[in-house]
Design a protein around this motif. Structure first.
Motif, short mmCIF file in Angstrom:
data_model
loop_
_atom_site.label_atom_id
_atom_site.label_comp_id
_atom_site.label_asym_id
_atom_site.label_seq_id
_atom_site.Cartn_x
_atom_site.Cartn_y
_atom_site.Cartn_z
N HIS A 36 37.36 44.97 58.16
CA HIS A 36 37.60 44.14 56.97
C HIS A 36 36.88 44.74 55.76
N PHE A 37 35.64 45.17 55.95
CA PHE A 37 34.89 45.74 54.82
C PHE A 37 35.52 47.05 54.35
N HIS A 38 36.01 47.85 55.29
CA HIS A 38 36.71 49.08 54.91
C HIS A 38 37.93 48.76 54.05
N ARG A 39 38.69 47.74 54.46
CA ARG A 39 39.91 47.40 53.72
C ARG A 39 39.58 46.85 52.33
N VAL A 40 38.55 46.03 52.24
CA VAL A 40 38.16 45.48 50.94
C VAL A 40 37.76 46.61 49.99
N TRP A 41 36.99 47.57 50.47
CA TRP A 41 36.60 48.70 49.66
C TRP A 41 37.82 49.55 49.28
N ALA A 42 38.78 49.71 50.21
CA ALA A 42 39.98 50.49 49.91
C ALA A 42 40.77 49.86 48.77
N VAL A 43 40.88 48.53 48.77
CA VAL A 43 41.58 47.85 47.67
C VAL A 43 40.78 47.99 46.38
N ALA A 44 39.47 47.83 46.46
CA ALA A 44 38.63 47.97 45.27
C ALA A 44 38.78 49.36 44.66
N ARG A 45 38.91 50.38 45.49
CA ARG A 45 39.10 51.74 44.99
C ARG A 45 40.41 51.87 44.23
N GLN A 46 41.40 51.07 44.58
CA GLN A 46 42.67 51.09 43.85
C GLN A 46 42.57 50.36 42.51
N ILE A 47 41.70 49.36 42.44
CA ILE A 47 41.55 48.59 41.21
C ILE A 47 40.59 49.27 40.23
N LEU A 48 39.57 49.93 40.75
CA LEU A 48 38.52 50.50 39.91
C LEU A 48 39.03 51.44 38.81
N PRO A 49 40.01 52.31 39.06
CA PRO A 49 40.46 53.19 37.97
C PRO A 49 41.00 52.44 36.76
#
Length: 221
Positions: A36-49
């Motif tokens: 779950h934490f990996h997936r949350v970070w993966a989505v955050a990486r898509q939003i951060l830019p």
């Protein structure tokens, strides 16, 4: 837009955070495990830019440590879980040498991620983390987590005769399928970032398609 590139600093802290999580008492909740934490970070990486002013290290730490204290949805202290998680995360990060000037931002992002706590996010980092966490409740994995959690709480899959909820009060405390209309389909409008809203809308469309197919099969007797 491509996901945020991982700098050596982010890679270092990601591995350190994973190590910190693995040192904690194992959580038997499969909906809030390390994946779950990996997936949350993966989505955050898509939003951060889309938010270049946001501090990616703060977002990373909050993504991995936001559920350090994870109480069941029906627990009387559920609304306090994110505050408790923030306190625990702050202590772990300080001991690990995390930049002191970023701790308060991580604490706020963790506190504000929770639906139950109802704390408005006041920073870009907190808005990104909240969106990224809620995204995991949508789409195919969101459906799996929904039924998994409902099963652990002893809920039925759906109303035996009226799964669509026509003419009755929807009750997701009794029927898992009702949770799509009661809560999940509302999440896109609650997203804090434009990128999050777009991603959530795509995932909710998958929920609606699944729900319709489920109802058709459920009533085919």
């Amino acid at each position: 837009m491509s996901p945020l590139d991982l700098t050596p600093q982010l890679q270092h802290w990601q591995q350190l955070l994973i190590g910190l999580l693995q040192q904690q008492d194992p959580d038997a909740d499969g909906a809030h495990d390390l994946t779950h934490f990996h997936r949350v970070w993966a989505v955050a990486r898509q939003i951060l830019p889309h938010h270049p002013q946001a501090d990616a290290l703060v977002v990373l730490a909050a993504c991995y440590l936001h559920d350090l204290v994870n109480l069941p949805k029906n627990h009387p202290d559920r609304a306090q879980a994110s505050r408790q998680a923030a306190i625990k995360a702050s202590q772990l990060l300080a001991d690990a040498g995390f930049p002191a000037d970023k701790l308060a931002a991580v604490v706020h992002a963790i506190e504000a991620h929770s639906f139950s706590a109802n704390i408005p996010p006041q920073s870009d980092e907190a808005r990104i983390v909240q969106d990224a966490d809620r995204m995991d409740a949508l789409g195919a994995i969101g459906l799996a987590r929904m039924f998994y959690t409902s099963g652990r709480m002893g809920r039925q899959l759906a109303h035996p005769d009226n799964p669509s909820g026509d003419g009755r009060v929807l009750d997701d405390r009794e029927y898992a399928l009702d949770h799509i209309e009661v809560k999940l389909e509302k999440l896109p409008s609650m997203m804090q970032t434009e990128a999050g809203r777009a991603m959530a809308a795509e995932r909710v469309a998958r929920l609606h398609a699944f729900r319709q197919q489920f109802i058709e099969e459920w009533l085919a007797r």
